[in-house]
Design an enzyme around this catalytic site. Sequence first.
Site, short mmCIF file in Angstrom:
data_model
loop_
_atom_site.label_atom_id
_atom_site.label_comp_id
_atom_site.label_asym_id
_atom_site.label_seq_id
_atom_site.Cartn_x
_atom_site.Cartn_y
_atom_site.Cartn_z
N PRO A 18 -12.56 25.44 -1.67
CA PRO A 18 -11.03 24.14 -0.83
C PRO A 18 -10.43 24.62 -0.12
CG PRO A 18 -10.91 26.57 -2.85
CD PRO A 18 -12.40 25.44 -2.38
N MET A 19 -10.04 23.93 0.84
CA MET A 19 -9.08 24.11 2.37
C MET A 19 -8.15 23.18 2.70
SD MET A 19 -12.92 24.72 4.77
CE MET A 19 -13.64 23.39 4.06
N GLN A 72 -7.21 22.81 -7.77
CA GLN A 72 -6.94 24.10 -7.41
C GLN A 72 -5.20 24.22 -7.40
OE1 GLN A 72 -6.96 26.62 -3.91
NE2 GLN A 72 -8.56 28.16 -4.91
N CYS A 102 -5.46 32.93 -1.17
CA CYS A 102 -4.92 32.50 -0.20
C CYS A 102 -4.23 34.34 0.44
CB CYS A 102 -3.58 31.93 -0.25
SG CYS A 102 -3.56 31.27 0.79
N LYS A 141 -10.35 31.92 -8.41
CA LYS A 141 -11.05 32.35 -6.67
C LYS A 141 -10.15 33.17 -6.14
CE LYS A 141 -12.19 30.21 -2.26
NZ LYS A 141 -11.15 30.18 -1.44
N ASN A 204 -18.96 33.74 -2.22
CA ASN A 204 -17.97 32.72 -0.21
C ASN A 204 -17.82 33.86 0.32
OD1 ASN A 204 -15.46 32.24 0.19
ND2 ASN A 204 -16.94 30.35 0.76
N GLY A 205 -18.21 33.08 1.62
CA GLY A 205 -17.93 33.87 3.13
C GLY A 205 -18.79 33.87 4.33
N ASP A 206 -19.00 33.15 4.96
CA ASP A 206 -19.82 32.86 6.33
C ASP A 206 -20.74 32.60 5.85
OD1 ASP A 206 -18.06 34.43 6.88
OD2 ASP A 206 -18.84 36.28 7.38
N GLY A 228 -17.04 26.98 3.02
CA GLY A 228 -15.91 26.49 3.01
C GLY A 228 -16.63 25.71 4.85
C1 LIG Z 1 -8.49 25.99 7.48
C2 LIG Z 1 -9.27 26.77 5.75
C3 LIG Z 1 -8.00 26.04 4.59
C4 LIG Z 1 -8.04 27.25 3.44
N1 LIG Z 1 -7.70 26.42 2.43
C5 LIG Z 1 -7.47 27.52 1.11
C6 LIG Z 1 -6.97 26.74 -0.10
O1 LIG Z 1 -6.41 25.78 -0.04
N2 LIG Z 1 -7.35 27.37 -1.12
C7 LIG Z 1 -8.07 28.49 -1.00
O2 LIG Z 1 -8.54 28.54 -2.20
N3 LIG Z 1 -8.92 29.05 -0.14
C8 LIG Z 1 -9.11 28.27 1.55
N4 LIG Z 1 -9.09 28.89 2.25
C9 LIG Z 1 -10.24 29.10 2.38
C10 LIG Z 1 -12.09 29.13 2.14
O3 LIG Z 1 -11.83 28.00 1.18
C11 LIG Z 1 -13.21 30.17 1.67
O4 LIG Z 1 -12.73 30.39 1.05
C12 LIG Z 1 -12.96 30.59 3.65
O5 LIG Z 1 -12.90 29.52 3.98
C13 LIG Z 1 -14.61 31.57 3.63
O6 LIG Z 1 -15.94 30.95 3.24
P1 LIG Z 1 -16.34 29.97 4.60
O7 LIG Z 1 -17.02 31.82 5.62
O8 LIG Z 1 -17.60 29.20 3.89
O9 LIG Z 1 -15.69 29.23 5.31
C14 LIG Z 1 -9.36 28.35 3.49
C15 LIG Z 1 -10.43 28.17 4.50
C16 LIG Z 1 -9.86 27.89 6.23
C17 LIG Z 1 -10.40 27.90 7.35
#
Ligand SMILES: Cc1cc2nc3c(=O)[nH]c(=O)nc-3n(C[C@H](O)[C@H](O)[C@H](O)COP(=O)(O)O)c2cc1C
Length: 329
Positions: A18-19, A72, A102, A141, A204-206, A228
């Site tokens: 979710p982003m 979410q 968050c 999450k 999750n992460g990176d 993400g």
């Molecule tokens: C632009 C942006 C918006 C995000 N919005 C949410 C969100 O609405 N809900 C959530 O649980 N995490 C949110 N995240 C966190 C991501 O879901 C994820 O946990 C985080 O980016 C780490 O994963 P990645 O390294 O694959 O990006 C957001 C991250 C980014 C970069």
Amino acid sequence: MVKIDQIELGKFPLLLAPMEDVSDPPFRAVCKEGGADLMYTEFISSEGLIRDAAKSLQKLDIFEYERPIGIQLFGGDIDNMVESARIATRVNPDLIDINYGCPVKAVACRGAGAALLQDIPKMVKMTAEIVKCTHLPVTVKTRLGWDDATRNIVEVAERLQDIGIKALTVHGRTRVQMYKGDADWTLIGKIKENQRMHIPIFGNGDIDSPAKALEYKNRYGVDGVMIGRASIGYPWIFSEIKNFVERGELISPPTIGERVRVTRKHLDFSMKWKAGRLGIFEMRRHYSNYFKGLPDFKPFRTRLVESDSYDEIIEILEEVSGFYAEIAA
Ligand SMILES: Cc1cc2nc3c(=O)[nH]c(=O)nc-3n(C[C@H](O)[C@H](O)[C@H](O)COP(=O)(O)O)c2cc1C
């Protein structure tokens, strides 16, 4: 087969994170085509939903082809979270996900998102109330903990499982870390080592390459990974990882024609979704990601983000296609 309750997700599911301001229906459409096995909406404010705030309500829009999809929710008040979960249930998603991760001030300083990591009894109570109020599977999450002194996710995971969540995704950072440093998956691996855990655990992460996904799968034993940032402008990441994990094959990166086709699909959906010009504006942040790594792309990008005309943008995209096809040849 990994299952969230009755939802079958395959052997090693790849989840689209979710982003906020990214995971809207146009973006989800290209990620679904790219091979995401489970997707989530952007987070939705429980207070906003209850107030009927138009922006929050629009985020509830989901489409049949997106299934399985989770909505979410975030918020700091238990009654409001329960009420918003009831509203979300009426839209009939496949699951409801609660955001306890968050880190941004506007959320965490109002007692929502990662703030619940500072009050585990409240997190557990909130989750239990939400699980009770909906027939849908509820997932969570979250992060490793609030800060280095409270990296309590192994214990928290067990408590959340005990009150009925059906899957857990953990981002390998604390709230205090925000997005800095490298994600640390060690504790995610520890959750998986806990014999009492039986729900799917997603890391999750990176994750940004097939090799890293496979390495983390093997090292930490997770049931799947959530992706993400690496999917923004690169929805091919899902099929690349899937091919590598399942068959050890590295598929070729998308051709320029394919990049242009998917950019167009995203743009067209944005135009429909955001009603015209707003769709054009919202696409501007995506062009450099879709064409990352191409030499001398800057002048094209400048023209793409400065144009207000759909027809002109299509013409520029066609130019991009021709220009880089020639370079590649
Ligand atoms: C632009 C942006 C918006 C995000 N919005 C949410 C969100 O609405 N809900 C959530 O649980 N995490 C949110 N995240 C966190 C991501 O879901 C994820 O946990 C985080 O980016 C780490 O994963 P990645 O390294 O694959 O990006 C957001 C991250 C980014 C970069």
